[in-house]
Enzyme design. Structure first.
Site, PDB file in Angstrom:
ATOM      1  N   GLU B  46       0.834  -1.211   0.000  1.00 31.57           N
ATOM      2  CA  GLU B  46       0.000   0.000   0.000  1.00 31.57           C
ATOM      3  C   GLU B  46       0.865   1.255   0.000  1.00 31.57           C
ATOM      4  OE1 GLU B  46      -3.065  -0.142  -0.564  1.00 31.57           O
ATOM      5  OE2 GLU B  46      -3.741  -2.119   0.118  1.00 31.57           O
ATOM      6  N   ASN B  50       1.236   3.907  -3.079  1.00 30.78           N
ATOM      7  CA  ASN B  50       0.895   5.328  -2.918  1.00 30.78           C
ATOM      8  C   ASN B  50       1.979   6.200  -3.550  1.00 30.78           C
ATOM      9  OD1 ASN B  50      -1.535   4.997  -1.611  1.00 30.78           O
ATOM     10  ND2 ASN B  50      -0.732   5.398   0.434  1.00 30.78           N
ATOM     11  N   ARG B 105      -9.343   4.100  -7.970  1.00 30.52           N
ATOM     12  CA  ARG B 105      -8.574   3.941  -6.726  1.00 30.52           C
ATOM     13  C   ARG B 105      -9.579   3.778  -5.592  1.00 30.52           C
ATOM     14  NH1 ARG B 105      -4.452   4.179  -9.640  1.00 30.52           N
ATOM     15  NH2 ARG B 105      -4.115   2.227  -8.583  1.00 30.52           N
TER      16      ARG B 105
END
Lengths: 103, 139
Positions: B46, B50, B105
């Site tokens: 994650e 990002n 997203r």
């Protein structure tokens, strides 16, 4: 990330395999949408049995397909969700939208 | 036993999987359960994702740091970039918040890190990159 499909009566079953992350999902959306847009089914089942890893990008992919199918009045189902994928799904509450079916 | 590492890599999507592998391998001396290992891989994925998606127009540097303390049964990771930074960190931490809704997203990245790890800290301001610190106790 592999994508295979099989039609069983009125169901289109999409079987995913490998890691489903932002990098591998890039080509997946176009492939999945091409199959979905062929139409002629009342349910689409996502078989997650071969998914070795999934993060929130996979969630975005699943929710994106869900919205698309909802617009087509086609129901979406999940099948064979492995533990790591299940934990990501549970964290996001996705099961309140998309049910799991047993084989 | 203590251990640490420092890694620099480009913000290329292929490094999302690479970073997961590095983080998982680093944890092994703590003899994690399969679930604990999955949790770390997911959280690292994650944070790195990002940076790949948001930090730079084009490609820039991502730094990954790890620290392990066998006696304390803890592993700490930092994912850092020098990119455009986050305008509103509090908003970014909210579930389902994303600055890229058209990209499919989910906006769940930070929520997943917080849920899967035992501690998370995000430091950022516009123009100053992002630093995500995370920690897990593996007993």
């Amino acid at each position: 990330m592999g994508l295979e499909f099989k039609r069983r009566g009125k169901d289109l079953c999409l079987t995913l395999s490998g890691d489903l992350d932002e990098y591998t999902a890039r080509s997946l959306k176009a492939e999945a949408d091409r199959l979905i847009e062929a139409r002629g089914f009342s349910t689409v089942t996502l078989d997650m049995g071969g998914v070795t890893f999934m993060d929130s990008t996979g969630l975005g992919f699943v929710l994106g397909r869900y919205k698309k199918l909802r617009g087509m009045r086609v129901e979406m189902l999940l099948k064979n969700v492995p533990p790591q994928v299940d934990k990501v799904f549970r964290t996001s509450g996705v099961y309140s939208l998309i049910p799991i079916v047993e084989d | 036993m203590k251990n640490h590492f420092e890694l620099k890599m480009p913000s290329d999507g292929v490094n999302e999987g690479f970073a997961r592998g590095v983080a998982a391998a680093f944890c092994l001396p703590l003899e994690p359960t399969l679930e604990q290992l999955s949790d770390v891989k997911t959280a690292i994925s994650e944070a790195v994702t990002n940076a790949v998606v948001h930090a730079y127009d084009g490609v820039g540097e991502i730094r990954l740091f790890g620290e392990l303390d066998e006696d304390a049964h803890t592993v700490r990771f930092v994912v850092e970039d020098d990119g455009k930074g986050i305008e509103d960190v509090q908003a970014a931490l909210q579930p389902f918040y994303t600055t890229r809704p058209d990209d499919e997203r989910s906006g769940m990245g930070f929520t997943i890190i917080e849920t899967f790890m035992d501690d998370m800290r995000v430091t950022s301001s516009p123009g100053s990159g992002v630093r995500v610190e995370m920690m897990k106790v593996m007993k």
